[in-house]
Design a protein around this motif. Structure first.
Motif, PDB file in Angstrom:
ATOM      1  N   MET A  16      54.182  28.971  39.782  1.00 55.12           N
ATOM      2  CA  MET A  16      52.727  28.895  39.820  1.00 55.12           C
ATOM      3  C   MET A  16      52.129  29.831  38.773  1.00 55.12           C
ATOM      4  SD  MET A  16      51.843  31.169  43.255  1.00 55.12           S
ATOM      5  CE  MET A  16      50.087  30.926  43.081  1.00 55.12           C
ATOM      6  N   ILE A  17      50.932  29.474  38.321  1.00 54.75           N
ATOM      7  CA  ILE A  17      50.112  30.394  37.541  1.00 54.75           C
ATOM      8  C   ILE A  17      49.075  30.962  38.495  1.00 54.75           C
ATOM      9  CG2 ILE A  17      48.522  30.657  35.604  1.00 54.75           C
ATOM     10  CD1 ILE A  17      49.887  28.304  34.254  1.00 54.75           C
ATOM     11  N   LEU A  18      49.136  32.250  38.711  1.00 52.04           N
ATOM     12  CA  LEU A  18      48.277  32.924  39.674  1.00 52.04           C
ATOM     13  C   LEU A  18      47.027  33.453  38.969  1.00 52.04           C
ATOM     14  CD1 LEU A  18      47.791  34.221  42.472  1.00 52.04           C
ATOM     15  CD2 LEU A  18      49.219  36.131  41.728  1.00 52.04           C
ATOM     16  N   HIS A  19      45.869  33.167  39.565  1.00 50.85           N
ATOM     17  CA  HIS A  19      44.604  33.679  39.035  1.00 50.85           C
ATOM     18  C   HIS A  19      43.739  34.116  40.204  1.00 50.85           C
ATOM     19  CE1 HIS A  19      40.652  32.987  36.574  1.00 50.85           C
ATOM     20  NE2 HIS A  19      40.976  34.268  36.669  1.00 50.85           N
ATOM     21  N   GLY A  20      43.308  35.370  40.196  1.00 45.40           N
ATOM     22  CA  GLY A  20      42.481  35.897  41.273  1.00 45.40           C
ATOM     23  C   GLY A  20      41.110  35.254  41.302  1.00 45.40           C
ATOM     24  N   ASN A  21      40.429  35.395  42.437  1.00 48.51           N
ATOM     25  CA  ASN A  21      39.134  34.755  42.628  1.00 48.51           C
ATOM     26  C   ASN A  21      37.995  35.701  42.256  1.00 48.51           C
ATOM     27  OD1 ASN A  21      36.712  33.684  44.376  1.00 48.51           O
ATOM     28  ND2 ASN A  21      38.222  32.037  44.293  1.00 48.51           N
ATOM     29  N   ASP A  22      36.969  35.136  41.628  1.00 47.84           N
ATOM     30  CA  ASP A  22      35.825  35.940  41.207  1.00 47.84           C
ATOM     31  C   ASP A  22      35.064  36.555  42.367  1.00 47.84           C
ATOM     32  OD1 ASP A  22      36.111  35.598  38.471  1.00 47.84           O
ATOM     33  OD2 ASP A  22      35.044  33.696  38.471  1.00 47.84           O
ATOM     34  N   LYS A  23      35.210  35.969  43.568  1.00 45.20           N
ATOM     35  CA  LYS A  23      34.460  36.494  44.710  1.00 45.20           C
ATOM     36  C   LYS A  23      34.757  37.969  44.922  1.00 45.20           C
ATOM     37  CE  LYS A  23      33.778  35.980  49.699  1.00 45.20           C
ATOM     38  NZ  LYS A  23      34.022  35.161  50.900  1.00 45.20           N
ATOM     39  N   PRO A  81      31.314  25.635  40.723  1.00 46.86           N
ATOM     40  CA  PRO A  81      30.002  25.982  40.167  1.00 46.86           C
ATOM     41  C   PRO A  81      30.045  27.387  39.563  1.00 46.86           C
ATOM     42  CG  PRO A  81      29.800  25.110  42.396  1.00 46.86           C
ATOM     43  CD  PRO A  81      31.257  25.348  42.169  1.00 46.86           C
ATOM     44  N   ILE A  82      29.346  27.586  38.493  1.00 48.59           N
ATOM     45  CA  ILE A  82      29.324  28.863  37.785  1.00 48.59           C
ATOM     46  C   ILE A  82      27.971  29.540  37.990  1.00 48.59           C
ATOM     47  CG2 ILE A  82      29.607  30.019  35.569  1.00 48.59           C
ATOM     48  CD1 ILE A  82      32.136  28.654  36.621  1.00 48.59           C
ATOM     49  N   LEU A  83      28.018  30.795  38.387  1.00 44.75           N
ATOM     50  CA  LEU A  83      26.813  31.592  38.594  1.00 44.75           C
ATOM     51  C   LEU A  83      26.234  32.046  37.251  1.00 44.75           C
ATOM     52  CD1 LEU A  83      28.187  33.741  41.540  1.00 44.75           C
ATOM     53  CD2 LEU A  83      26.446  31.953  41.716  1.00 44.75           C
ATOM     54  N   PRO A  84      24.985  32.509  37.238  1.00 50.12           N
ATOM     55  CA  PRO A  84      24.397  32.987  35.977  1.00 50.12           C
ATOM     56  C   PRO A  84      25.199  34.089  35.301  1.00 50.12           C
ATOM     57  CG  PRO A  84      22.696  32.684  37.635  1.00 50.12           C
ATOM     58  CD  PRO A  84      23.997  32.471  38.331  1.00 50.12           C
ATOM     59  N   ASN A  85      25.933  34.880  36.099  1.00 52.58           N
ATOM     60  CA  ASN A  85      26.738  35.949  35.504  1.00 52.58           C
ATOM     61  C   ASN A  85      28.085  35.455  34.972  1.00 52.58           C
ATOM     62  OD1 ASN A  85      28.201  35.478  37.836  1.00 52.58           O
ATOM     63  ND2 ASN A  85      27.839  37.496  38.731  1.00 52.58           N
ATOM     64  N   GLY A  86      28.299  34.135  35.011  1.00 52.66           N
ATOM     65  CA  GLY A  86      29.530  33.553  34.495  1.00 52.66           C
ATOM     66  C   GLY A  86      30.673  33.509  35.474  1.00 52.66           C
ATOM     67  N   LYS A  87      30.473  34.010  36.695  1.00 57.12           N
ATOM     68  CA  LYS A  87      31.518  34.026  37.704  1.00 57.12           C
ATOM     69  C   LYS A  87      31.512  32.716  38.488  1.00 57.12           C
ATOM     70  CE  LYS A  87      32.355  38.397  36.790  1.00 57.12           C
ATOM     71  NZ  LYS A  87      33.571  38.813  36.064  1.00 57.12           N
TER      72      LYS A  87
END
Length: 1023
Positions: free
Chosen positions: A712-719, A948-954
């Motif tokens: 797997m390619i692991l990527h953490g969550n922006d939350k 969906p992308i927030l205004p801060n890009g997250k």
């Protein structure tokens, strides 16, 4: 179950809330003023208002509205209406009692300055209590406006006189949008719920509107009549086979019955309010526990369970007088519940999770069929059963997975069958039975989205992922039904039974022998998931799917392997058929609809779990799996058969550090940072957390169902501010050897260390021996660090050996740890052994490599080390970077590789190029080449991540149920490999294709689908 969401209460809007204990327990401003006097601000035009004891929904009284002229109306003025426009979830709730059905309606107009803003109508074609939960913005006509001050209720049918009783009016309450339910009184409410994830509960109105019946037979054939009788007898035996009814005495049942305070006054009946389980949404957020306890005791679940207990004791009793008393109690309960709104066409406001709370009712009625007939209650009771079971869903047209899922199998399937079996033998009953059988045949077939139930790889899916904790309930619901209708004209299609059998076999592969590992436990990591033994017995009794064998010996063998009582009636029957207990499964299986890999040898089970942009990293609810954020960051579990002395698990919620789940690469944070921040993300979900990655690559493949790999390619969550957290991880599973690789471990987080955990073992004996480089130790506490470990071997307390060829910053500890339990209710302590790689803070392109040898000892581990340091090691890591992880396993001449990207320039001995990322394993012997290939991208959608992308890009947190692809089937693909040499397909291969290129290489095209491994066998072409 939907958890309580944050709600704003306008206290003046609780005029008729009337929960029995609220006035005693909750603040004084919340009280039932439908008692004693007419509420302030109420006025009747062309009629009058009074307090009545004749009917009440709660408390002991309600408001009686009587009118004696046409165009009567009820005016309610209150400031609570003024603010509903500001909240899109503002809702109106009311209960209405009618003494007799009429064709008329009520019209509710919400006004400002005498001008109507919002309105809805309410049909009056019923007798008893009915309710409506209406959202102002979504469900009403018009639009609420700020400052509304008045509600006008019109009786506009032109009748000169009439009367209604009103109770529990809530002017402005914040309700979960998924909950309100359309019914015969308010068919316009939440109409899109029939397309939602909870449609199997809430689409009762739609299920009664289907008109695609099968043709009605002219008569019941002798064979059909015989088979219907067989099914009825079998199902009644299933219901009565439990000995639980024998433990209830008449005084016990009478005491439970008296709790409901059922009283008759002529043809009127009253009793204690029977809550729908969803009524808890009407409670304030911080409701006193004593009130909630009373509420639980007063829901339909204990009520219907009491009905079943009364029915069961009635059926086994030989005492005529006792049976008369029980029959009267049962009829009283039938009449009371129908009077309170549990009747055909009634949605009770909301019925989410209806099946769990009402399932006992249908069985009770079936057992009391004769009594219901004698007391002239049969027809209406059958209509009630039909409505609440949603039997109409079985009519042809189907194809919507929302009509069948694990909840339906668990709680509604037996209810639907009971409803059919209640009927007298007739052509209509025959038609219903064929419709049910056809529907069940389709319901058991694999579906290809993450919605639905059974998948082509054998996984049982709920909440969009592999979820055996829900599966077992579904199996307990469906397998007795499969048995009851087996070997009759109404037996399900062989393909459907074969599909169900595959799912049960797959569950047998990831349980050892009856418990599953923690990495598939969902949001309940401390509850040992257990296979219900009887499901294998019922499947065995149903015979083989092809109908050739009366007993399915494969299912029977598994039953004999896992049962506690080897002398029970089923075991004896199976042994008489020559069935032997099944041995432990051996081999390797991939479940890519749950991103789980299974590897078994001897008596141990190893599993690996991951996540990606389709399958969630965790499921957490308030008070459940509160620290489980990393549960699918590559968790690796090894479990042994459970015994009384040692359950064989590496996990116990005692001092367990949730940052250090075995096999995972994680950010090690304080618990207060790791604790889930659970919210109601959108209108599609409850209060829950189910986070997705934006990476596609995660999955497994296998070679001849024996060896395997997962990557797997692991990527953490922006939350949780982990958008910079990346790692490439892989696991190569060869016999008793597991090779674990990590690369490109990177993030920009300075505050905390990034770790990879090799093991975290709960030590039931803190002095259990361990071995470091062959030297024994029993010290506790113990701590040792290696800044530059070279050829390090460690054998843990479970006789699992770890070989570390070269690694910086390795730490091995055995000590008491203090942590927090998964429910976040208490601190925990426990003695823990742990081995960790520390990658440091803000690591850049860090990596690791280690090997595990299962079931080893000091001598064997020393020999393994010597072999690894020789010219001919057991395995070689050929590549470990962001492009590929590749390992060669010498004993079987197998090369396994995770190709993380496409069109890479590969230095592999066979693979030159690839058109798509993929997983593959191959074995070359002389002039043959055997290969398995898996495309880990199930392609429910293509293109960039859809978060969906927030205004801060997250990335914004949204519910998985809101995703447009949630019900979209996986798409097939073609993996095109360029391989060295000139090769052709063997005669047995037909789907894959080869093309020999001019440069002496071969282009191999391999169709892939559903995350399954595609097998290819090639022969070298003579030069």
């Amino acid at each position: 179950m939907i958890s309580l969401v944050k709600r704003k209460y306008i206290f003046s809007g609780f005029f008729c809330l009337a929960f029995v204990l609220i006035s005693k327990i909750l603040p004084a401003q919340i009280k039932d003023i439908c008692e004693n006097k007419v509420p302030h601000g109420w006025q009747a035009i062309n009629g009058n208002l009074s307090i009545s004891k004749a009917h009440f929904k709660a408390g002991k009284e309600s408001v009686l509205w009587k009118w004696n002229k046409p165009n009567a109306s009820l005016i309610i003025e209150d400031t609570a209406f003024a603010s509903v426009a500001a909240n899109p979830r503002s809702s109106f709730v009311i209960w209405i009692y009618s003494d007799k059905p009429t064709k008329s309606k009520l019209l509710f107009d919400f006004e400002k300055n005498g001008k109507k803003a919002s309105s809805f109508s309410f049909n009056l074609d019923f007798k008893g209590w009915r309710t409506a939960w209406i959202m102002y913005h979504r469900d009403m006509s018009g639009k609420p406006v700020e400052g509304m001050e008045k509600l006008v209720v019109h009786s506009f049918d032109g009748s000169k006189s009439g009367s209604l009783y009103l109770d529990q009016i809530l002017y402005n309450i914040d309700i979960n949008p998924r909950s309100p339910m359309r019914d015969e009184q308010v068919p316009f409410v939440n109409i899109h719920s029939e397309e939602a994830a909870n449609a199997h509960w809430t689409a009762l109105y739609s299920f009664t509107r289907k008109a695609n019946y099968l043709p009605l037979p002219k008569k019941v054939s002798p064979e059909e009549n015989k088979d219907l009788s067989i099914i009825f007898e079998r199902y009644e035996n299933v219901l009565l086979s439990s000995s639980k009814f024998r433990k209830y005495s008449l005084p016990q049942l009478q005491k439970a019955y008296n709790y409901w305070q059922i009283k008759r006054n002529g043809d009127q009946i009253t009793g204690k309010m029977i809550y729908s389980r969803n009524d808890d949404e009407l409670f304030p957020k911080n409701t006193n526990k004593a009130l909630k306890g009373s509420f639980e005791e007063s829901t339909i679940r204990p009520y219907s369970e009491l009905m079943l207990n009364i029915a069961g004791v009635y059926r086994i009793s030989k005492d005529v007088q006792e049976k008369e008393i029980l029959a009267k109690m049962f009829i009283d309960m039938i009449d009371n519940m129908e009077d309170q709104g549990w009747a055909p066409g009634s949605g009770m406001g909301a019925l989410h999770h209806l099946g769990y709370n009402f399932s006992s009712y249908y069985s009770a009625c079936l057992l009391m069929k004769q009594v219901l007939k004698e007391q002239h209650r049969f027809d209406k009771t059958w209509k009630t059963m039909y409505w609440f079971s949603g039997l109409g869903r079985t009519q042809p047209k189907i194809g919507n997975p929302a009509d069948f899922n694990i909840d339906v199998f668990n709680t509604l399937l037996g209810s639907m069958l009971s409803t059919i079996l209640m009927m007298d033998q007739s052509p209509d009953k025959v038609r219903h039975m064929y419709e049910f059988s056809n529907w069940l045949s389709q319901a058991t077939m694999p579906t290809y989205s993450i919605d639905g139930t059974f998948k082509p790889d054998g996984s049982v899916v709920h909440h969009g992922t592999l979820y055996p904790a829900y599966g077992i309930g579904g199996f307990q619901g469906i397998t007795p039904v499969i048995y009851c209708i087996s070997k009759t004209l109404f037996h399900i299609a062989p393909a459907g039974q074969e599909s169900l059998k595959k799912v049960l076999l797959t569950m047998h592969y990831y349980t050892n022998p009856i418990y599953w590992p923690v990495d598939v436990s969902g949001r309940h990591p401390t509850k040992s998931g257990k296979v219900p033994e009887e499901v294998f017995a019922y499947m065995a009794l149903a015979g083989t799917p092809d109908g050739k064998q009366d007993i399915d010996k494969e299912m029977a063998g598994i039953y004999l392997d896992i049962i506690k009582n080897p002398k029970d009636k089923w075991a004896k029957k199976f042994e008489e058929q020559g069935v032997k207990p099944a041995p432990y499964p051996q081999g390797h299986w991939d479940i890519n609809y749950g991103l789980l890999d299974i590897h078994r040898r001897g008596d141990w089970l190893l599993t690996v779990r991951g996540h990606n942009r389709y399958f969630v990293a965790n499921e957490s609810y308030p008070g459940a799996n509160m620290y489980g954020r990393y549960s699918r960051y590559g968790q690796l579990d090894v479990t042994y058969p459970q015994t009384k002395k040692d359950d064989g698990a590496a996990f116990k919620d005692k001092g367990w550090d949730w940052n250090n789940i075995p096999g995972t690469t994680t950010l090690h944070q304080p618990l207060n940072k790791l604790r889930a921040n659970i919210v109601n993300a959108d209108d599609y979900s409850g209060v829950e957390e189910m986070l997705l990655s934006d990476e596609i690559f995660a999955g497994g493949t296998n070679f001849n169902q024996w060896q395997g790999m997962f990557a797997m390619i692991l990527h953490g969550n922006d939350k949780y501010a982990m958008g910079s957290f990346y790692a490439h991880k892989s696991y190569f599973m060869f016999d008793s050897l597991i090779v674990c690789l990590g690369s490109n471990i990177s993030n920009s987080i300075q505050d905390y260390s990034t770790n990879t955990t090799l093991f975290q073992n709960y030590l039931s004996n803190k002095n259990a021996p361990f071995y470091v480089n062959g030297e024994s130790g029993t010290s506790f506490p113990y701590a040792r660090k290696w800044n530059n470990a070279q050829g390090l071997t460690i054998i843990d307390s479970r006789n699992i050996g770890y070989y570390i060829p070269s690694q910086e910053n390795v730490e091995f500890t055995r000590q008491e740890q203090i942590s927090r339990d998964q429910t976040d209710n208490k601190d925990t302590r426990g003695d823990i052994g742990m081995l960790v790689f520390h990658h440091g803070s803000a690591p850049q392109n860090q990596s690791y490599e280690y090997a595990m040898v299962i079931e080893t000892n000091v001598t064997a581990m020393q020999k393994f080390k010597e072999k690894m340091q020789s010219a001919y090691p057991v395995y070689k890591v050929l590549r470990k970077d962001a492009l590929a992880h590749t390992v060669y396993y010498a004993p079987k001449h197998i090369t396994a590789t995770a190709l993380f990207t496409s069109n890479l320039s590969n230095n592999d001995s066979m693979i030159i190029g690839n058109n798509r990322p993929c997983l593959l394993m191959y074995q070359r012997t002389d002039d043959s080449l055997c290969m398995s290939v898996t495309d880990p991208d199930l392609a429910f959608y293509t293109g960039p991540d859809d978060s969906p992308i927030l205004p801060n890009g997250k990335r914004k947190e949204v519910s998985i149920y809101s995703r447009s692809w949630y019900k979209t089937a996986a798409k097939a693909s073609v993996i095109i490999l360029t391989i060295k040499g000139r090769w052709k397909m063997t005669a047995s291969q037909s789907e894959a294709k080869t093309k020999i290129l001019a440069n002496g290489t071969t282009q191999l095209s391999i169709p892939c689908k559903y995350g399954l491994a595609s097998k290819v066998a090639l022969l070298e072409v003579d030069k």
